[in-house]
Design a protein around this motif. Sequence first.
Motif, PDB file in Angstrom:
ATOM      1  N   MET B 332      -3.290  -5.421  -5.624  1.00  0.00           N
ATOM      2  CA  MET B 332      -1.868  -5.121  -5.787  1.00  0.00           C
ATOM      3  C   MET B 332      -1.250  -6.203  -6.651  1.00  0.00           C
ATOM      4  O   MET B 332      -1.657  -7.367  -6.577  1.00  0.00           O
ATOM      5  N   TYR B 442      -9.175  -1.610   6.134  1.00  0.00           N
ATOM      6  CA  TYR B 442      -7.809  -1.139   5.884  1.00  0.00           C
ATOM      7  C   TYR B 442      -7.808   0.067   4.948  1.00  0.00           C
ATOM      8  O   TYR B 442      -7.175   0.043   3.898  1.00  0.00           O
ATOM      9  N   SER B 501      -2.078  -5.782  12.312  1.00  0.00           N
ATOM     10  CA  SER B 501      -0.855  -5.381  11.628  1.00  0.00           C
ATOM     11  C   SER B 501      -1.242  -4.595  10.375  1.00  0.00           C
ATOM     12  O   SER B 501      -2.307  -4.811   9.809  1.00  0.00           O
ATOM     13  N   THR B 502      -0.388  -3.685   9.980  1.00  0.00           N
ATOM     14  CA  THR B 502      -0.722  -2.759   8.891  1.00  0.00           C
ATOM     15  C   THR B 502      -0.828  -3.513   7.577  1.00  0.00           C
ATOM     16  O   THR B 502      -0.223  -4.553   7.375  1.00  0.00           O
ATOM     17  N   MET B 503      -1.607  -2.928   6.690  1.00  0.00           N
ATOM     18  CA  MET B 503      -1.808  -3.505   5.371  1.00  0.00           C
ATOM     19  C   MET B 503      -0.994  -2.710   4.352  1.00  0.00           C
ATOM     20  O   MET B 503      -0.297  -3.266   3.517  1.00  0.00           O
ATOM     21  N   THR B 504      -1.082  -1.405   4.440  1.00  0.00           N
ATOM     22  CA  THR B 504      -0.427  -0.556   3.469  1.00  0.00           C
ATOM     23  C   THR B 504       1.068  -0.497   3.758  1.00  0.00           C
ATOM     24  O   THR B 504       1.455  -0.267   4.900  1.00  0.00           O
ATOM     25  N   PRO B 505       1.895  -0.719   2.743  1.00  0.00           N
ATOM     26  CA  PRO B 505       3.338  -0.634   2.987  1.00  0.00           C
ATOM     27  C   PRO B 505       3.694   0.753   3.528  1.00  0.00           C
ATOM     28  O   PRO B 505       3.240   1.758   3.005  1.00  0.00           O
TER      29      PRO B 505
END
Lengths: 273, 657
Positions: B332, B442, B501-505
């Motif tokens: 990213m 992820y 915790s999530t990785m992808t917004p």
Amino acid sequence: MKRHILWMWAIVCTTSATFLFSCSKDDAPEADPTSGLHKISGGYATGSGLTVDVYSASPNVYTGYQRLSFLIKDSITGQVITETPITLHPMMDMGMMQHASPYENPAPVAINKLFKGSVVFIMPSTGGTWTLGVRVTHPVTGNTGTYSGTINVIEPTESKMKSFTSAFNGERYFVALIDPEQPKIGINDFEVAVYKRANMMSFPADSTLSVIHTPEMPTMGHGSPNNVQPVHMGKGHYKGKVNFTMSGFWRVHMDYMHGTEVADTTQYFDITF
Amino acid sequence: MAQIDSTEKFQESQSVNLHEVTLHAAAQNQQQRLVHFYKTNTAATLEDILSRLPEINMIRRGAYGMEPTIRSFSSGQINVLMDGMRIHGACTDKMDPATIYIEPSNLESVQVTTGGKGFIHGSSIGGTLNMKMQEPAITKKGDVHGQFQSGYQSINHALYESLKLNYSGNRWAALATATYRKANNYKDGDKNEVAHSAFEKINYSLSVKHLLQPNLSLKTDFIGDDAFFIGYPALPMDVGYASARIASVTVNKKYERLNAVLKEWQVKGYYNYIRHFMDDTQRPNIPMHMDMPGNSRTMGFVGIVQVRPAKKHHIQWQTDIAKTRLYASMTMYPPNEAPMFMLTWPDNSRTQFGTGGTWTYTANQQFKLQLNTRVDHILTNLTTQEAKDHVSIFSHATNGTAYTTGNISIQGMYQFHPNWRWNTTAGYAERAPTASEQYGFYLFNSNDGFDYIGNPSLKKERAIQAETNIQYSKKQHRFSFTAHLSHIQDYVMGMIDTSFSTMTPGARGVKRYTQVSDATILGFEGSSAHQLFKHFNFIQTIKYTYALTLDHEPLPGIAPFKWITSAGYSKKKFMFRTEMEASAAQKRINLLSGEDVTNGFVLLHIRTGYQFPLGQMKLHVLAGVENILNKFYHEHNDWGNVPRSGRNVYTQLILHF
């Protein structure tokens, strides 16, 4: 048949050549203990009959916890000294005032001819002049002397040195980030050293605080799982694990507790890789 | 499995006559007839054809690149093979099932083998989908024939151009195909454009076959596929570029002597390399640009023998080894900040070695018994330190895994009446977890909105299965009905893990692959074909699956009851057909998997065709209207509830020469 013999010869020759070559490698001259290190200071320790050279792993010395190597030689014979007590005296001269900083004296026995110690430079040289005094004793004559040299300390792009005033007791604490030195995706060693300012000349290691770290990627708003909280391992060093799930800009939030009381929760280390 | 003479097949080509199809499919089962029926009648993609088979349902993420499931068993639980070759998609989000690399023009047939007997080519609990490629036809020296097709679809202004050429030498022949597809965004039943549904790709193949001896052939195949853009409306990214290079060499020897013990052997070596680049540059309002490249390389060998040790015994045995290497990463690019990089498939390599086969005992004309078995040893390793570092965050098991899987089933066939045949299979099947299930890092699933994390400690998924089938066939009437049941233990499923915790917004959370103790999948499928008054034909298929966990929670991704029926009239060179596709609503949904209730729908299609002779050549004109009622709908397994095409008029010209 002839071809087979040729092939066998080829194989025998190659094998023996390889063997010979690898043997000759073992006889290589002894490696210079300082190779790969950078000399940052050095000279005669007046009155001791010894010279002191100070080495660092990087060409620059940065604010924060610095591992230093000391090469001590007899000033006449040039013989490398491998057993002698060494004490460090870092000092910051800011004109109006002076202050010392935390340090760890080397063990009196050298490892591969080098004595290993460390100094925590709590500020860069932009505010004054850092000198590092190295007091040494000649193991044969018993003469003692100090070499003192200036060291140029640079502030890194991401600070590895933080300080705060404890909300619990009003004391000033200094925290240096030691690891991860070379952060990677995955599990990283996490180590900080905590010192308390007793007075301007004394910064003893502190083991009374407990340290909680929380990595976060501020841009993404996520953290990482399975981190191991740092625990005190001695001499103010707290060791744990920090996990980075991706490369980029990470912020490791630091909470310092004194028992159940909060000492500070405002500090963090930024780590970009 | 009976092989059909490819020469005959090639010349027969795109017939619309059901009778002719039936003739050529004489030795085939009902499923092959259906493949052929739909293949001969539309400007279809392979996905269109597959979706009409009773055993198959498709998971749809975009206008192209649908993922086939067999009786609701999906990618990791089934084998999708091309001429027996393993091909692993290079996309962590399963945007490129192997079927995307095959065009109907280079397809000879599709073989779907279900559960209890679908593991001969590789341990699986859901069966095998094998796409059989067309072979060059060795006729007589200098013989050139082929076919050119050109098609247009109104709903997305799609062009379809395809050329196929067969050249025969004295003892060799070459078959070359090329297909180009370009489609713009399509419109749904409410006449709204579905953004990011365009695609453009080419596919080309060359196959050369030499007859070294009358019954010994050497065949070299190459398939290339380049997608320049494939839109995925249901995903946050599209495919910017994808390519496949698939090559194989096959040596085949047949023994025609009637009393020979060894009937046939075949050895195949293959290699394929798939690259896949996801792209978000076409998307508006992207907070930060993201690159997601992936690649997959597979190399393998397959050896097959057919032996008839005694008059009533027939053995087909296969031994194969394949090594697949996977790599995928994500980078990213936040503004004014360091790029953020991670491996989504940490470099891994999987070696699968297996052997298996079937032993058929023909007791008499009425009764046949078949034993199917297979053993696999599957080794998976993380191949770089970086990959191990990634996985170490969530597991200590970074030193690779080894699974040994065993599958066995027994099948009885009883012809209790000249027109009736009864067929029952019972078996036990196992499969190893996939690389994504073990090491996925992820992986964002936009259907349920969760990031998925792999679990190297997964156990084998095991299933006890049974199915029974009854078939009737009498000249113009055919009928087949199958009921099946699978009871699965250690069913692999993503479960929410709040410690991550999530990785992808924008993701809803993180799921970790884990195993639910029990799941049951049961259902039925049926098909019938009738030829009435010589020129009328009537074909229909039904399928239904019911699936639940031990806690009586419905399993996700289960398609509802579906009924496809086709009534046609064909006389000499003219063909006219109406089709109805009806799907019930699906109210049995898995909420944790982000599913919602899907409404039922009924679609009507009309297809017509006419053949003109043009000297030695034949020109075949096809036209039709799909979704005549312009129904606004989506199927249950369509991700993101992206609506499907509205009314679509298509035309197609096929020139046979």
